[in-house]
Design an enzyme around this catalytic site. Sequence first.
Site, PDB file in Angstrom:
ATOM      1  CB  SER A  18      -0.917   0.039   1.219  1.00 58.66           C
ATOM      2  OG  SER A  18      -1.633   1.266   1.231  1.00 58.66           O
TER       3      SER A  18
ATOM      4  CE  LYS B 108      -2.993  -2.355  -0.322  1.00 52.68           C
ATOM      5  NZ  LYS B 108      -3.907  -2.112  -1.377  1.00 52.68           N
TER       6      LYS B 108
ATOM      7  CG  HIS C 123      -4.821  -0.788   3.808  1.00 56.29           C
ATOM      8  ND1 HIS C 123      -5.079  -0.236   2.552  1.00 56.29           N
ATOM      9  CD2 HIS C 123      -4.037   0.111   4.446  1.00 56.29           C
ATOM     10  CE1 HIS C 123      -4.471   0.931   2.457  1.00 56.29           C
ATOM     11  NE2 HIS C 123      -3.824   1.174   3.588  1.00 56.29           N
ATOM     12  CG  ASN C 124      -7.268  -1.475  -0.565  1.00 59.74           C
ATOM     13  OD1 ASN C 124      -6.235  -1.336   0.087  1.00 59.74           O
ATOM     14  ND2 ASN C 124      -7.280  -1.446  -1.876  1.00 59.74           N
TER      15      ASN C 124
ATOM     16  CD  GLU D 204      -7.485   3.122  -0.008  1.00 61.43           C
ATOM     17  OE1 GLU D 204      -6.410   2.590   0.353  1.00 61.43           O
ATOM     18  OE2 GLU D 204      -7.845   3.141  -1.199  1.00 61.43           O
TER      19      GLU D 204
HETATM   20  C1  6PG Z   1      -3.182   1.506  -1.589  1.00 61.84           C
HETATM   21  C2  6PG Z   1      -4.459   1.718  -2.352  1.00 61.84           C
HETATM   22  C3  6PG Z   1      -4.317   1.098  -3.718  1.00 61.84           C
HETATM   23  C4  6PG Z   1      -5.317   1.588  -4.717  1.00 61.84           C
HETATM   24  C5  6PG Z   1      -6.710   1.161  -4.422  1.00 61.84           C
HETATM   25  C6  6PG Z   1      -7.720   2.076  -5.026  1.00 61.84           C
HETATM   26  O1  6PG Z   1      -3.288   0.925  -0.518  1.00 61.84           O
HETATM   27  O2  6PG Z   1      -2.136   1.938  -2.056  1.00 61.84           O
HETATM   28  O3  6PG Z   1      -5.515   1.135  -1.677  1.00 61.84           O
HETATM   29  O4  6PG Z   1      -4.327  -0.280  -3.546  1.00 61.84           O
HETATM   30  O5  6PG Z   1      -5.224   2.948  -4.847  1.00 61.84           O
HETATM   31  O6  6PG Z   1      -6.869  -0.131  -4.925  1.00 61.84           O
HETATM   32  O7  6PG Z   1      -8.913   1.435  -4.953  1.00 61.84           O
HETATM   33  P1  6PG Z   1     -10.193   1.869  -5.709  1.00 61.84           P
HETATM   34  O8  6PG Z   1      -9.811   2.109  -7.137  1.00 61.84           O
HETATM   35  O9  6PG Z   1     -11.088   0.705  -5.540  1.00 61.84           O
HETATM   36  O10 6PG Z   1     -10.651   3.102  -5.034  1.00 61.84           O
END
Ligand code: 6PG
Length: 479
Positions: free
Chosen positions: A128, A182, A185-186, A189
Amino acid sequence: PTANIGVVGLAVMGSNLARNLASREGNTVAIYNRSHEKTEQLVAAHPEAEFVPASSYEEFAASLTTPRTAIIMVKAGRATDAVIDALIEVFEPGDIIVDGGNALFTDTIRREKAVRETGINFVGAGISGGEEGALNGPSIMPGGSDESWVTLGPILRSIAAVAEGEPCVTHVGHDGAGHFVKMVHNGIEYADMQLIAEAYDLIRRGTGKTPAEIADVFAEWNRGELESYLIEITAEVLRQVDAATGKPLVDVILDQAGAKGTGAWTVQTALSLGVPVSGIAEATFARSLSSHPEQRAVSGDLPGPAEGLSVDDVDAFIEDVRLALYASKIVAYSQGFDEIRAGAAEYDWSIDLGAIAKIWRGGCIIRAQFLNRIAEAYDVEPGLPVLLTAPYFVEALGRAQAAWRRVVAEAAAAGIPAPAFSSSLSYYDGLRAERLPASLIQGQRDFFGAHTYKRIDKEGTFHTLWSGDRTEIEAEDTH
Ligand code: 6PG
C-alpha cells in the site's frame, strides 16, 4: 548472477518499486517486462539505479542469485497467473515468487497451494501507498511461508516505510493472510474516505464555506487527533482550482466514485464471515449509489424536507462534525480489525493485530496517528474482542457521542445523506444495547419456519405451536 531481487511488470507501481529496491544498499535488481521497450526505458531514465535488464524469463532467472526472489507487479487476475506460470518454468525449488498486486486472498491461497507443489515458495504481499509509496517506502503486508520470509524479510524491510523507527512490514501470516489484510486495509480506506466526504458535504451545506475555506478546516484537523494522510490530501484536493474554469476542482469533477473492487471484496468476505462491517459496507454502497446516474436522474424529484441545513454557531457545528468523523472512524477501524480477527480464525492464520496497526502507521493510504492508539490497545489486551471497547476509544467515544448524534440527526432532518456517519452510530448503539429486537426476529422465524428459539431463563431449544394451540414445546436445535 548478480541480482538479489527481481521485479516483473514495469508499469508505474512496478517501476517505482524496482527503483526503490535499487536505491537501497545491498540490492541489485533484475527487471523484466512483457514488452521489452518499457524495460529499456526504465534503464535509460534511471542511470543511477543498479538494474539488470532481462529480455526473457530465462535471462531474468539467470540473472538472479539463489534462492531467486521475484516480485510480480502486474494487474491482479489472469495476468498474474500468466506470469506465475512463466516463472515456474524458469525457477527452481526453494525460489520465491512474490505477488505484490491487489490479489483476492482466495486466489492467493489457491496459487500458494499450486506453486508449493513445485517446491517454489509463493508469497502474496499486499503493498500500500500508491505510486509515491512504492517509490519511497510503502507499507507491506506479506503472507506466505516462514521459509520465504527468511530471504524476503530483509529485502522488504529495506524498502518499506519507517514509522517511529520501525519498518512498516511484518510477516502477516501464511498463504493468503497478507492479501487478506491488504483487502481490509482498502475496506477501511473506503470508509475513511466516505466519512471525510460526508464531513466535507455537511460543512459545506451547513455553513456555506467554500472548498478552499473547508481545506483550512481539514488542515487544522490534521494537527489534532485526526492527523492522517487522507485528511492531509483532502485539504490539498479542496484547495485545488481548475485551470480551465477557475472553479474549485472538486466542483467540476463528476460526482461518480470509481472502485476497483477491493472494498466490495472486504464486504463480501465480511458477509461470509458474519462480521458486521457496516461502515465499510455503507462506504462501498455509497460509491455504487453515486455511480448510477440513470437512477439519480429519475430520483431528483423525490420529496425532501422544506428546510436545508442551517447552522447558527459555525464553529460549534464544525467541532461536532469533527467529533462525528472521529467516532465513525473508530467504528470503521474497529470493524476492520474484527474482520481480520475473524479471517484469521477461519483460515487458521496467526495474525498479530497490534503488529498490523504498527505497519499501517507509515507508507499506506490509511496511515494515521491514531494507529498508535490501536497498537497500544492490542499491546495491553491482545485478545481484545471489540477494538472500540479499549479504554482509550471508550473515552474518545464518550467525548464524541453527543456531537455524533446531533450531526446524524441534523443531517437526517435536513435531508443530507450521511450513510457512513449514521450507520456507524447505529452499529455503536447496537453494540451498547442491553437487549436487541433480535428476539422478535427469532419469534418470526419460529412462526413461519419452526426455526426454534432459546429462552433467557432456561437451557434448551423451544418452539411455539403457532398453527396449533400456541403452547411451547422443547424442540431440536435447528438454529
Ligand atoms: C493503496 C491503495 C491502492 C489503490 C486502491 C484504489 O493501498 O495503495 O488502496 O491499492 O489505490 O486499490 O482502490 P479503488 O480504485 O477501488 O478506489
